[in-house]
Design a protein around this motif. Structure first.
Motif, short mmCIF file in Angstrom:
data_model
loop_
_atom_site.label_atom_id
_atom_site.label_comp_id
_atom_site.label_asym_id
_atom_site.label_seq_id
_atom_site.Cartn_x
_atom_site.Cartn_y
_atom_site.Cartn_z
N PHE A 167 -27.95 99.32 -13.06
CA PHE A 167 -26.73 98.52 -13.16
C PHE A 167 -25.61 99.16 -12.34
N LEU A 168 -25.47 100.46 -12.45
CA LEU A 168 -24.43 101.18 -11.71
C LEU A 168 -24.64 101.09 -10.21
N TYR A 169 -25.90 101.26 -9.76
CA TYR A 169 -26.20 101.11 -8.34
C TYR A 169 -25.86 99.69 -7.86
N CYS A 170 -26.27 98.69 -8.62
CA CYS A 170 -26.01 97.30 -8.23
C CYS A 170 -24.52 97.01 -8.15
N LYS A 171 -23.77 97.44 -9.15
CA LYS A 171 -22.33 97.24 -9.16
C LYS A 171 -21.65 97.93 -7.98
N SER A 172 -22.30 98.95 -7.46
CA SER A 172 -21.75 99.73 -6.34
C SER A 172 -22.23 99.20 -4.99
N GLY A 173 -23.04 98.15 -5.01
CA GLY A 173 -23.51 97.54 -3.77
C GLY A 173 -24.87 98.01 -3.28
N PHE A 174 -25.57 98.80 -4.08
CA PHE A 174 -26.90 99.29 -3.71
C PHE A 174 -27.94 98.51 -4.51
N LYS A 175 -28.49 97.47 -3.88
CA LYS A 175 -29.39 96.58 -4.59
C LYS A 175 -30.84 96.69 -4.14
N SER A 176 -31.10 97.65 -3.25
CA SER A 176 -32.48 97.83 -2.78
C SER A 176 -32.68 99.29 -2.37
N LEU A 177 -33.93 99.65 -2.22
CA LEU A 177 -34.24 101.01 -1.75
C LEU A 177 -33.71 101.20 -0.34
N SER A 212 -25.43 110.75 0.73
CA SER A 212 -25.09 111.04 -0.66
C SER A 212 -23.59 110.87 -0.90
N GLN A 213 -22.80 111.25 0.06
CA GLN A 213 -21.35 111.13 -0.06
C GLN A 213 -20.94 109.66 -0.18
N GLU A 214 -21.52 108.79 0.66
CA GLU A 214 -21.20 107.36 0.60
C GLU A 214 -21.58 106.77 -0.77
N ILE A 215 -22.74 107.14 -1.25
CA ILE A 215 -23.20 106.61 -2.54
C ILE A 215 -22.29 107.06 -3.66
N ILE A 216 -21.97 108.33 -3.70
CA ILE A 216 -21.11 108.86 -4.76
C ILE A 216 -19.72 108.22 -4.70
N GLU A 217 -19.18 108.07 -3.50
CA GLU A 217 -17.86 107.43 -3.36
C GLU A 217 -17.88 105.99 -3.85
N LYS A 218 -18.91 105.23 -3.48
CA LYS A 218 -18.99 103.83 -3.90
C LYS A 218 -19.21 103.71 -5.40
N ILE A 219 -20.02 104.60 -5.96
CA ILE A 219 -20.24 104.57 -7.41
C ILE A 219 -18.96 104.94 -8.14
N THR A 220 -18.26 105.96 -7.68
CA THR A 220 -17.00 106.37 -8.29
C THR A 220 -16.01 105.21 -8.26
N HIS A 221 -15.95 104.52 -7.12
CA HIS A 221 -15.06 103.37 -6.98
C HIS A 221 -15.44 102.27 -7.98
N ALA A 222 -16.73 101.98 -8.10
CA ALA A 222 -17.18 100.93 -9.03
C ALA A 222 -16.89 101.31 -10.48
N VAL A 223 -17.10 102.55 -10.84
CA VAL A 223 -16.82 103.01 -12.21
C VAL A 223 -15.35 102.78 -12.54
#
Length: 175
Positions: free
Chosen positions: A115-125, A133-144
């Motif tokens: 759910f967290l990945y999807c909300k952050s824009g990561f919907k596939s492998l 890793s930096q992009e993913i963490i930044e996008k997840i932090t933003h979504a949270v």
């Protein structure tokens, strides 16, 4: 469920940034392991799993302890089908079901992390494999923060593991 990948994916998967500490001894010999498998005409994970211990020992490159550890490592990312059944009990859109089924291939990912990945824009492998890793963490932090989610941002090592596994399962995948 077993995802088969080309043996070269071991270079992605077998490093300190994303593998469990018990597999650290294999990091030093990963190139030897890859060369050994290729020399025995084993080009995929599944072919390497079938390679007899005796054949691997005859090479003189590795010992039985390393062989056993290598086999455990190769099966580490196999998916328990019961994990995927959890998706059936969730209330999801068709698009979310597709995304969750793919994201559930990652180690440790269940409904909350998917759910967290999807909300952050990561919907596939592929989305994860093509990110840092930096992009993913930044996008997840933003979504949270944006959605006031009661979720923890994953640790860097977890994200790096997900990137490596995503690459193994997309770039190096064998169907």
């Amino acid at each position: 469920m077993k995802v088969n990948y080309r043996i070269e994916a071991i270079k992605e998967l077998l490093n300190r940034d994303c593998v469990l500490e018990r597999y650290y001894p294999l990091i030093l010999i990963k190139d030897k392991l890859i060369d050994l498998c290729i020399s025995k005409n084993c080009f995929t994970k599944e072919e390497c799993m079938k390679l007899p211990d005796e054949v691997m020992l005859q090479s003189g490159l590795i010992n039985l302890t390393e062989i056993n550890l290598f086999r455990c490592f190769l099966s580490m990312y196999d998916i328990n089908n019961l994990k995927l059944k959890e998706i059936d009990g969730l209330t999801l859109t068709d698009e979310e079901i597709i995304a969750f089924k793919e994201l559930y291939l990652l180690p440790g990912v269940k409904s909350t992390r998917a759910f967290l990945y999807c909300k952050s824009g990561f919907k596939s492998l592929s989305d994860i494999a093509n990110s840092t890793s930096q992009e993913i963490i930044e996008k997840i932090t933003h979504a949270v923060n944006k959605y006031s989610l009661n979720c923890k941002v994953p640790l860097v090592k977890e994200v790096k593991t997900h990137i490596a596994v995503s690459r193994a399962f997309t770039i190096y995948r064998v169907d």
